[in-house]
Design a protein around this motif. Sequence first.
Motif, PDB file in Angstrom:
ATOM      1  N   TYR A   4       0.833  -1.196   0.000  1.00 12.67           N
ATOM      2  CA  TYR A   4       0.000   0.000   0.000  1.00 12.67           C
ATOM      3  C   TYR A   4       0.873   1.254   0.000  1.00 12.67           C
ATOM      4  O   TYR A   4       1.924   1.289   0.643  1.00 12.67           O
ATOM      5  CB  TYR A   4      -0.889   0.044   1.247  1.00 12.67           C
ATOM      6  CG  TYR A   4      -1.914  -1.050   1.346  1.00 12.67           C
ATOM      7  CD1 TYR A   4      -3.197  -0.875   0.827  1.00 12.67           C
ATOM      8  CD2 TYR A   4      -1.618  -2.261   1.980  1.00 12.67           C
ATOM      9  CE1 TYR A   4      -4.156  -1.882   0.942  1.00 12.67           C
ATOM     10  CE2 TYR A   4      -2.569  -3.268   2.091  1.00 12.67           C
ATOM     11  CZ  TYR A   4      -3.836  -3.074   1.571  1.00 12.67           C
ATOM     12  OH  TYR A   4      -4.773  -4.062   1.685  1.00 12.67           O
ATOM     13  N   ALA A   5       0.404   2.280  -0.695  1.00 13.65           N
ATOM     14  CA  ALA A   5       1.044   3.599  -0.639  1.00 13.65           C
ATOM     15  C   ALA A   5       0.050   4.560  -0.012  1.00 13.65           C
ATOM     16  O   ALA A   5      -1.104   4.652  -0.456  1.00 13.65           O
ATOM     17  CB  ALA A   5       1.441   4.075  -2.026  1.00 13.65           C
ATOM     18  N   LYS A  24       6.425   6.800  -6.274  1.00 16.70           N
ATOM     19  CA  LYS A  24       6.603   6.103  -7.550  1.00 16.70           C
ATOM     20  C   LYS A  24       8.085   5.975  -7.896  1.00 16.70           C
ATOM     21  O   LYS A  24       8.535   4.923  -8.390  1.00 16.70           O
ATOM     22  CB  LYS A  24       5.870   6.847  -8.665  1.00 16.70           C
ATOM     23  CG  LYS A  24       4.365   6.664  -8.627  1.00 16.70           C
ATOM     24  CD  LYS A  24       3.694   7.380  -9.787  1.00 16.70           C
ATOM     25  CE  LYS A  24       2.186   7.113  -9.796  1.00 16.70           C
ATOM     26  NZ  LYS A  24       1.507   7.817 -10.913  1.00 16.70           N
ATOM     27  N   ALA A  27       9.500   3.278  -5.644  1.00 22.09           N
ATOM     28  CA  ALA A  27       9.053   1.946  -6.055  1.00 22.09           C
ATOM     29  C   ALA A  27       9.822   1.470  -7.280  1.00 22.09           C
ATOM     30  O   ALA A  27      10.206   0.290  -7.373  1.00 22.09           O
ATOM     31  CB  ALA A  27       7.556   1.971  -6.341  1.00 22.09           C
ATOM     32  N   ILE A  34       3.334  -0.955  -6.553  1.00 27.24           N
ATOM     33  CA  ILE A  34       2.339  -0.507  -5.582  1.00 27.24           C
ATOM     34  C   ILE A  34       1.000  -1.123  -5.971  1.00 27.24           C
ATOM     35  O   ILE A  34       0.488  -0.901  -7.073  1.00 27.24           O
ATOM     36  CB  ILE A  34       2.216   1.023  -5.551  1.00 27.24           C
ATOM     37  CG1 ILE A  34       3.572   1.681  -5.257  1.00 27.24           C
ATOM     38  CG2 ILE A  34       1.172   1.445  -4.520  1.00 27.24           C
ATOM     39  CD1 ILE A  34       4.152   1.354  -3.917  1.00 27.24           C
ATOM     40  N   TRP A  37      -3.305   2.424  -3.777  1.00 22.05           N
ATOM     41  CA  TRP A  37      -2.994   3.782  -3.318  1.00 22.05           C
ATOM     42  C   TRP A  37      -4.130   4.265  -2.419  1.00 22.05           C
ATOM     43  O   TRP A  37      -5.306   4.085  -2.723  1.00 22.05           O
ATOM     44  CB  TRP A  37      -2.864   4.736  -4.500  1.00 22.05           C
ATOM     45  CG  TRP A  37      -1.645   4.494  -5.339  1.00 22.05           C
ATOM     46  CD1 TRP A  37      -1.498   3.565  -6.328  1.00 22.05           C
ATOM     47  CD2 TRP A  37      -0.399   5.183  -5.242  1.00 22.05           C
ATOM     48  NE1 TRP A  37      -0.238   3.628  -6.856  1.00 22.05           N
ATOM     49  CE2 TRP A  37       0.463   4.618  -6.215  1.00 22.05           C
ATOM     50  CE3 TRP A  37       0.074   6.222  -4.443  1.00 22.05           C
ATOM     51  CZ2 TRP A  37       1.762   5.056  -6.407  1.00 22.05           C
ATOM     52  CZ3 TRP A  37       1.370   6.669  -4.634  1.00 22.05           C
ATOM     53  CH2 TRP A  37       2.205   6.090  -5.592  1.00 22.05           C
TER      54      TRP A  37
END
Length: 200
Positions: A4-5, A24, A27, A34, A37
């Motif tokens: 999760y972000a 981003k 990642a 991800i 979000w």
Amino acid sequence: MTIYAYIRVSSNIQMLEHQEFEIKKFAKAQNIKIDKWVEEKISSRKPLNKRKLGELLYKLKEGDILITSEISRLGRSLLEVMHILETCLNKNCQVWTIKENYRLGNDIQSKVMAFAFGISAEIERQLISERTKAALENVKASGKKLGRPFSAQSKKLKLSKNTKRIRDLLDRGVSKYKISRIMDVQPVTVNRFIHRMGWE
């Protein structure tokens, strides 16, 4: 495992894009994807159960990873941050922060670092608050009025164009009610105008 972000800003004036860009970029560098979000525009003063983060913490399962741009995005106070981190630890989830380059796992070193980062964020906010209060006190001490300039608020108001006349009427003992009739405005408008001008 789900990654999760979490992104949060406290007002609509602020933008979410910067935090999204940082996550981003992170990642991509870590070669991870991800999965979900979670974005919200809300003050961290709001109770956790009123925030999307609260829902996210409830959904987390063992092995999940929560990524955020910095630890202060999670909560405003040290106690709240520690509660969030403890919740993740109890679920055997990890919390990764980009700014601090920190990965929280279920080990003593992670807990000590989480405490250090949490208290640092709280101290920083307190210092900012104290500097703001000191600046406002200095402005008050210099005799300046706080807030928007009165003239900027009243340029289009009928009373601002008749300041001298209203002052003369008051000096002659004319009541605020009669002044409001003369100016063709509500009595409350006259009261506010007189108060703002400091004539009472």
